[in-house]
Design a protein around this motif. Structure first.
Motif, PDB file in Angstrom:
ATOM      1  N   LYS A 182       0.105  21.754 -15.315  1.00 32.62           N
ATOM      2  CA  LYS A 182       0.268  20.374 -15.748  1.00 32.62           C
ATOM      3  C   LYS A 182       1.575  19.790 -15.218  1.00 32.62           C
ATOM      4  O   LYS A 182       2.494  20.500 -14.843  1.00 32.62           O
ATOM      5  N   LYS A 183       1.627  18.491 -15.196  1.00 34.09           N
ATOM      6  CA  LYS A 183       2.766  17.793 -14.606  1.00 34.09           C
ATOM      7  C   LYS A 183       3.976  17.830 -15.534  1.00 34.09           C
ATOM      8  O   LYS A 183       3.972  17.243 -16.605  1.00 34.09           O
ATOM      9  N   ILE A 184       5.005  18.537 -15.095  1.00 38.71           N
ATOM     10  CA  ILE A 184       6.281  18.539 -15.801  1.00 38.71           C
ATOM     11  C   ILE A 184       7.359  18.380 -14.738  1.00 38.71           C
ATOM     12  O   ILE A 184       7.653  19.304 -13.995  1.00 38.71           O
ATOM     13  N   PRO A 185       7.921  17.202 -14.605  1.00 42.87           N
ATOM     14  CA  PRO A 185       8.886  16.959 -13.523  1.00 42.87           C
ATOM     15  C   PRO A 185      10.224  17.634 -13.766  1.00 42.87           C
ATOM     16  O   PRO A 185      10.580  17.962 -14.896  1.00 42.87           O
ATOM     17  N   GLU A 186      10.967  17.810 -12.691  1.00 41.39           N
ATOM     18  CA  GLU A 186      12.347  18.252 -12.821  1.00 41.39           C
ATOM     19  C   GLU A 186      13.179  17.107 -13.380  1.00 41.39           C
ATOM     20  O   GLU A 186      12.901  15.937 -13.113  1.00 41.39           O
ATOM     21  N   VAL A 187      14.191  17.472 -14.146  1.00 36.52           N
ATOM     22  CA  VAL A 187      15.123  16.475 -14.675  1.00 36.52           C
ATOM     23  C   VAL A 187      16.484  16.783 -14.079  1.00 36.52           C
ATOM     24  O   VAL A 187      17.075  17.819 -14.377  1.00 36.52           O
ATOM     25  N   LEU A 221      11.354  10.543  -5.798  1.00 40.21           N
ATOM     26  CA  LEU A 221      10.008  10.327  -6.325  1.00 40.21           C
ATOM     27  C   LEU A 221       9.444  11.597  -6.958  1.00 40.21           C
ATOM     28  O   LEU A 221       9.474  12.665  -6.364  1.00 40.21           O
ATOM     29  N   GLY A 222       8.962  11.467  -8.187  1.00 35.43           N
ATOM     30  CA  GLY A 222       8.358  12.595  -8.878  1.00 35.43           C
ATOM     31  C   GLY A 222       9.326  13.430  -9.696  1.00 35.43           C
ATOM     32  O   GLY A 222       8.929  14.415 -10.322  1.00 35.43           O
ATOM     33  N   THR A 223      10.605  13.050  -9.723  1.00 33.70           N
ATOM     34  CA  THR A 223      11.588  13.705 -10.580  1.00 33.70           C
ATOM     35  C   THR A 223      12.232  12.654 -11.476  1.00 33.70           C
ATOM     36  O   THR A 223      12.180  11.459 -11.182  1.00 33.70           O
ATOM     37  N   GLY A 264       5.707  15.259 -20.533  1.00 29.25           N
ATOM     38  CA  GLY A 264       4.635  16.243 -20.408  1.00 29.25           C
ATOM     39  C   GLY A 264       3.956  16.522 -21.728  1.00 29.25           C
ATOM     40  O   GLY A 264       4.488  16.217 -22.802  1.00 29.25           O
ATOM     41  N   LYS A 265       2.772  17.084 -21.645  1.00 29.53           N
ATOM     42  CA  LYS A 265       1.980  17.449 -22.831  1.00 29.53           C
ATOM     43  C   LYS A 265       2.039  18.951 -23.007  1.00 29.53           C
ATOM     44  O   LYS A 265       1.835  19.715 -22.063  1.00 29.53           O
TER      45      LYS A 265
END
Length: 275
Positions: free
Chosen positions: A81-86, A95-97, A216-217
């Motif tokens: 699942k989608k969990i971006p870097e912070v 893009l995407g973080t 994220g979920k």
């Protein structure tokens, strides 16, 4: 008279000698049995006191704040699942973080500029900046506040490339807000090319208001959040009634009355890149 004094001295000396013979001498501590703590290292077998009580291996210290890019442990089915870097603010927008914006720690280094003095009151502004960074929009808290001194969740803050989600809503009943939040999370996780931002969630509890973004979920009713007041990734539970709780010690205590009552969703927002 002299003879009498001599007799007294002799008698005193004899008494002292007899005392040494019949009274046990004082026991002395064997200092060789006490280990030299300064030369010890953790795991040293000598690291114990004379009575065999283990000495501490280190001085207890406070648990540090979570690292900005820390993530909770995930089960195998969560990894897809989608969990971006912070990342830290100074790392810039990618893009995407998520570019983390702190409202409490060094605001002058987190994009607040001339508004650093009020960063502690601008949790929503920080969340807008973080949410937009995920879709590649570099909007600092200072730029957002320059556009509008009052937070308007449905605004695009003069940024032509984005539009506010049609699900963005202000002052909803908590239960209705939860339904919209579920759809926002689904859109965010399924969007191609990271074109939909993580939802911003504004909530209230115990007479206080705050905001974080949902990135994220998790399992069941759990959601992963990034909070401008506390770095790291946190786990909260959100019920179908829109009630927010957490098992993370020390987190959200101000809003849940130290866990005695849940906080509730108040408003939600999301942005997307124009097609």
């Amino acid at each position: 008279m002299k003879r009498r004094k001599i007799k007294i001295y002799i008698f005193t000396l004899l008494f002292f000698l007899l005392s040494l013979m019949f009274i046990s001498p004082l026991k002395r501590h064997d200092l060789s049995a006490v280990p030299d703590v300064s030369e010890m290292t953790e795991g040293d077998p000598k690291r114990e006191s004379p009575d065999k009580t283990p000495l501490p291996t280190q001085i207890p210290v406070e648990t540090p704040m979570p690292a900005i890019n820390s993530e909770p442990e995930m089960t195998p089915d969560r990894k897809e699942k989608k969990i971006p870097e912070v990342n830290a603010y100074n790392d810039g927008v990618s893009l995407g973080t998520v570019r983390y914006v702190s409202q409490l720690n060094e605001p002058e280094n987190n994009g607040w500029g001339k508004y650093a003095w009020k960063a502690g009151m601008e949790c929503t502004t920080a969340c807008i900046s973080m949410s937009l960074s995920y879709i590649g929009i570099d909007a600092s808290p200072e730029e957002i506040l320059d556009y509008s001194s009052q937070t308007v969740l449905a605004s695009t803050y003069g940024i032509d490339e984005i539009t506010a989600s049609d699900l963005t809503s202000i002052k909803l009943p908590a239960k209705d807000a939860f339904v919209k939040l579920m759809e926002m999370v689904e859109r965010y996780e399924s969007a191609e090319e990271n074109s939909m931002s993580p939802p911003l969630l504004y909530f209230s509890g115990n007479g206080h208001y705050h905001a974080f973004i949902v990135i994220g979920k998790g399992e069941d009713d759990q959601y992963l959040t990034t909070d401008p007041a506390l770095s790291g990734i946190h786990i909260v539970s959100i019920s179908e009634q829109g009630e927010i709780t957490t098992e993370e010690e020390g987190y959200l205590e101000r809003y849940t009355n130290n866990g005695a009552s849940p906080a509730v969703i108040n408003s939600i927002a999301q942005w997307q890149i124009k097609e």
